[in-house]
Write an enzyme that holds these catalytic residues in place. Structure first.
Site, PDB file in Angstrom:
ATOM      1  N   ARG A 152       0.234   1.280   2.897  1.00 52.00           N
ATOM      2  CA  ARG A 152      -0.413   0.753   4.087  1.00 52.00           C
ATOM      3  C   ARG A 152      -0.767  -0.705   3.826  1.00 52.00           C
ATOM      4  O   ARG A 152      -0.872  -1.125   2.676  1.00 52.00           O
ATOM      5  CB  ARG A 152      -1.671   1.566   4.418  1.00 52.00           C
ATOM      6  CG  ARG A 152      -1.390   3.052   4.639  1.00 52.00           C
ATOM      7  CD  ARG A 152      -2.675   3.846   4.753  1.00 52.00           C
ATOM      8  NE  ARG A 152      -2.411   5.271   4.994  1.00 52.00           N
ATOM      9  CZ  ARG A 152      -2.230   6.178   4.046  1.00 52.00           C
ATOM     10  NH1 ARG A 152      -2.291   5.811   2.766  1.00 52.00           N
ATOM     11  NH2 ARG A 152      -1.983   7.439   4.348  1.00 52.00           N
ATOM     12  N   LYS A 177      -6.113   5.870   1.292  1.00 51.36           N
ATOM     13  CA  LYS A 177      -6.751   6.656   2.338  1.00 51.36           C
ATOM     14  C   LYS A 177      -7.227   7.973   1.750  1.00 51.36           C
ATOM     15  O   LYS A 177      -6.495   8.646   1.025  1.00 51.36           O
ATOM     16  CB  LYS A 177      -5.751   6.911   3.469  1.00 51.36           C
ATOM     17  CG  LYS A 177      -6.381   7.502   4.716  1.00 51.36           C
ATOM     18  CD  LYS A 177      -5.380   7.545   5.851  1.00 51.36           C
ATOM     19  CE  LYS A 177      -6.024   8.077   7.125  1.00 51.36           C
ATOM     20  NZ  LYS A 177      -5.076   8.088   8.262  1.00 51.36           N
ATOM     21  N   HIS A 283       2.594  -2.238  10.200  1.00 53.76           N
ATOM     22  CA  HIS A 283       2.659  -0.827   9.816  1.00 53.76           C
ATOM     23  C   HIS A 283       4.030  -0.227  10.103  1.00 53.76           C
ATOM     24  O   HIS A 283       4.401   0.796   9.506  1.00 53.76           O
ATOM     25  CB  HIS A 283       1.578  -0.039  10.567  1.00 53.76           C
ATOM     26  CG  HIS A 283       1.243   1.273   9.948  1.00 53.76           C
ATOM     27  ND1 HIS A 283       0.613   1.382   8.727  1.00 53.76           N
ATOM     28  CD2 HIS A 283       1.446   2.550  10.371  1.00 53.76           C
ATOM     29  CE1 HIS A 283       0.439   2.663   8.421  1.00 53.76           C
ATOM     30  NE2 HIS A 283       0.936   3.389   9.406  1.00 53.76           N
ATOM     31  N   ARG A 286       6.177   0.427   7.120  1.00 51.88           N
ATOM     32  CA  ARG A 286       5.907   1.674   6.393  1.00 51.88           C
ATOM     33  C   ARG A 286       6.629   2.842   7.059  1.00 51.88           C
ATOM     34  O   ARG A 286       7.229   3.686   6.374  1.00 51.88           O
ATOM     35  CB  ARG A 286       4.396   1.910   6.345  1.00 51.88           C
ATOM     36  CG  ARG A 286       3.964   3.260   5.766  1.00 51.88           C
ATOM     37  CD  ARG A 286       2.444   3.297   5.690  1.00 51.88           C
ATOM     38  NE  ARG A 286       1.906   4.639   5.623  1.00 51.88           N
ATOM     39  CZ  ARG A 286       1.674   5.319   4.498  1.00 51.88           C
ATOM     40  NH1 ARG A 286       1.960   4.778   3.333  1.00 51.88           N
ATOM     41  NH2 ARG A 286       1.152   6.525   4.532  1.00 51.88           N
ATOM     42  N   HIS A 309       0.489  11.132   1.872  1.00 52.56           N
ATOM     43  CA  HIS A 309       0.055  12.070   2.901  1.00 52.56           C
ATOM     44  C   HIS A 309      -0.532  13.323   2.256  1.00 52.56           C
ATOM     45  O   HIS A 309       0.056  13.865   1.326  1.00 52.56           O
ATOM     46  CB  HIS A 309       1.233  12.480   3.796  1.00 52.56           C
ATOM     47  CG  HIS A 309       1.680  11.393   4.715  1.00 52.56           C
ATOM     48  ND1 HIS A 309       2.923  11.394   5.328  1.00 52.56           N
ATOM     49  CD2 HIS A 309       1.050  10.262   5.146  1.00 52.56           C
ATOM     50  CE1 HIS A 309       3.035  10.313   6.090  1.00 52.56           C
ATOM     51  NE2 HIS A 309       1.924   9.617   5.995  1.00 52.56           N
ATOM     52  N   TYR A 318       8.566  12.010  10.695  1.00 52.27           N
ATOM     53  CA  TYR A 318       9.695  11.089  10.525  1.00 52.27           C
ATOM     54  C   TYR A 318      11.038  11.801  10.651  1.00 52.27           C
ATOM     55  O   TYR A 318      12.053  11.145  10.876  1.00 52.27           O
ATOM     56  CB  TYR A 318       9.597  10.382   9.170  1.00 52.27           C
ATOM     57  CG  TYR A 318       8.358   9.533   9.057  1.00 52.27           C
ATOM     58  CD1 TYR A 318       8.202   8.378   9.820  1.00 52.27           C
ATOM     59  CD2 TYR A 318       7.318   9.889   8.209  1.00 52.27           C
ATOM     60  CE1 TYR A 318       7.053   7.619   9.733  1.00 52.27           C
ATOM     61  CE2 TYR A 318       6.165   9.126   8.118  1.00 52.27           C
ATOM     62  CZ  TYR A 318       6.039   7.995   8.875  1.00 52.27           C
ATOM     63  OH  TYR A 318       4.896   7.236   8.796  1.00 52.27           O
TER      64      TYR A 318
END
Length: 338
Positions: A152, A177, A283, A286, A309, A318
């Site tokens: 990110r 994150k 972003h 990414r 994730h 995706y």
């Protein structure tokens, strides 16, 4: 009759209440629990909105009914996104559980904001190269990292010298994150550009040291345990800001990392110059990183780990934007064509 003890009174909404100020207590608790600055900003924003919505009633006396009314107002009257309402809910739950120490029971009858299903914007390989070609300087290198390694934007800008492992061709993403660390690849194409960037940063750092500066902020626990570590080379930012700032608490002069808006503005200019009509942002690189890896046949679990994730279902989005020519189905209109 004895005077009231402010420590036992409900946390005051203002300094005039005679009790500790609610805002100060929120920030104190969040810092003690090692919340990121962005989370602190977001939570204090939503708690402030909640308090103002029900003013002058103190949150201590609102509880489940007050939370329900405010969150339903966000969904029905302000039409906020589901993720926005969820963030507001998390902030309110934090307030009651960790600050007021009155955990809420189940909030009944809450009107939930509708969660729209949106596919991420993904650049084609040619579009990604075209944008990178018109970028230059540090913004170009940052965007190459976003597309080549998948962090990110804040994770890229938070990189420190010690987080780059040239021998293993890896980047260490610290406190990403969810406050999680992870590793991702350092592309061979970026080894030399990153080395050049570090040489530039080292020259800047040495000039700062000659002026009695050269300090960068550290995570609070490390800063207290090793007060001089902020002057060491390994802790310097890979992408430092152009100026210093003064820490309000200590009075020390620090150099922060580059602000995300610098990259975002450069990306917007690149979109205009290339004529790309997609709503591309920093972003988007990414998103393109993940999609192109899956197109190349890499396992979705590997891509999940590289992206950081928590749930593979987040990565699975995706798979819906892979370039398979209409899901690999051949249109009747194309029959007979080569």
């Amino acid at each position: 009759m004895s005077a009231p003890n402010p420590a036992r009174e409900p946390l005051g909404l203002t300094d005039l209440s005679g009790a500790p100020r609610l805002y100060d207590r929120i920030v104190e608790v969040m810092r003690a629990r090692h919340y990121s600055p962005r989370t602190i900003t977001a939570y204090t924003h939503w708690i402030g909105r909640y308090v103002r919505y029900h003013a002058p009633t103190h949150p201590r006396f609102l509880r489940e009914a007050g939370a329900n009314t405010f969150l339903t107002h966000l969904a029905v009257d302000e039409h906020v996104a589901a993720s926005t309402q969820s963030q507001a809910l998390a902030a309110i739950l934090f307030l009651y559980q960790h600050v007021l120490e009155q955990p809420l029971d189940r909030i009944e009858g809450l009107v939930r904001a509708r969660k729209a299903k949106r596919l991420p914007v993904v650049l084609s390989r040619d579009e990604a190269r075209a944008m990178l070609d018109v970028l230059d300087g540090v913004p170009k290198l940052v965007c190459m990292l976003l597309y080549g390694s998948g962090p990110r934007i804040n994770e890229a800008l938070n990189l420190r010298v010690r987080d780059i492992d040239f021998d293993r061709r890896e980047l260490l993403i610290r406190a990403g994150k969810g406050d999680k660390d992870r590793r991702t690849m350092l592309p061979d194409a970026l080894r030399d550009p990153v080395r050049e960037q570090l040489e530039h940063v080292r020259c800047q750092w040495e000039r700062d040291r000659e002026r009695g500066l050269g300090r960068v902020p550290l995570p609070e626990a490390l800063g207290r345990k090793y007060p001089n570590a902020g002057r060491e080379w390994g802790w310097q930012w890979v992408f430092p800001a152009s100026s210093h700032y003064t820490d309000r608490q200590t009075g020390a002069r620090h150099r922060w990392h580059l602000h995300p808006t610098v990259i975002q503005k450069a990306v917007r200019r690149a979109v205009q110059e290339t004529g790309i009509t997609k709503h591309a942002t920093a972003h988007t690189f990414r998103h393109s990183f993940a999609t192109h890896l899956l197109e190349n046949g890499y396992d979705i679990r590997t891509v999940q780990e590289l992206l950081g994730h928590r749930d593979v279902r987040t990565t699975q989005i995706y798979t819906h934007v892979l370039n398979r020519g209409g899901f690999g189905v051949r249109s009747p209109l194309d029959e007979g064509k080569p």
